[in-house]
Design an enzyme around this catalytic site. Structure first.
Site, PDB file in Angstrom:
ATOM      1  N   THR A  49       0.248  -1.026   0.262  1.00 39.80           N
ATOM      2  CA  THR A  49      -0.196  -0.227  -0.175  1.00 39.80           C
ATOM      3  C   THR A  49       1.225   1.311  -0.240  1.00 39.80           C
ATOM      4  OG1 THR A  49      -1.703  -1.041   0.742  1.00 39.80           O
ATOM      5  CG2 THR A  49      -1.757   1.692   1.154  1.00 39.80           C
ATOM      6  N   CYS A  50       1.932   1.824   0.703  1.00 39.84           N
ATOM      7  CA  CYS A  50       2.770   1.924   1.018  1.00 39.84           C
ATOM      8  C   CYS A  50       3.277   2.684  -0.683  1.00 39.84           C
ATOM      9  CB  CYS A  50       3.908   2.181   2.359  1.00 39.84           C
ATOM     10  SG  CYS A  50       3.261   1.332   3.675  1.00 39.84           S
TER      11      CYS A  50
END
Length: 169
Positions: A49-50
């Site tokens: 996600t990052c």
């Protein structure tokens, strides 16, 4: 207890990655203590996600923040070499800074750390974004575990345009 709106950001020395130059050590007071700045944090560089959404959103909207007169600093509990590599891979624009909180001291000082040992990650920063003016927190957006809504670049830009938004998450 985590930092609250109206409180001053803690002052610690951190490593800062910017513009492809060698990292430099500086105090968070000199990095975040003057002017208007958004600090967003991710649990880890190169995590899905990052890397796929959180940092790319701030890269994509970097100019929109600049147009508002707001600097952008991203942070993760990773060493400076990982943060340099991540900045290069993600094509972080000139002027955007990444803070390498290698031992998690700044995340701890903010009260926004979490223990990811059960997942093999050790101490990490919670996913959040905060907006500060002259080193004082004016908005704080902390994600619930496993969520990615309130700390996105888009959500923070919207909150900056409607500053009564305050705290979320």
């Amino acid at each position: 207890m985590s930092i609250q709106i109206g409180q001053a950001l803690p002052d610690l020395d951190v490593d800062v990655v910017e513009d492809g130059a060698p990292a430099r050590r500086m105090s968070t007071a000199s990095l975040l203590g003057q002017g208007r700045v958004v600090l967003f944090a991710v649990p880890g560089a190169f995590t899905p996600t990052c890397s796929d959404h959180h940092l790319p959103g701030y890269v994509q909207h970097f100019e929109a923040f600049r147009e508002l007169g707001v600097g952008v600093v991203g942070m993760a509990v990773n060493d400076v070499y990982v943060m340099q590599a991540w900045a290069a891979v993600q094509q972080v624009p000139p002027g955007m800074k990444l803070l390498a909180d290698g031992n998690g001291g700044f995340a701890r000082a903010l009260g926004l750390e979490f223990d990811g040992t059960a997942y093999g990650m050790g101490l990490r920063a919670r996913r959040f974004a905060l907006y500060a003016e002259d080193g004082v927190v004016r908005q704080l957006h902390v994600e619930a575990p496993g969520e990615f809504r309130v700390s996105t670049a888009e959500a923070v830009l919207q909150a900056l345009k409607a500053p009564e938004a305050g705290t979320t998450g």
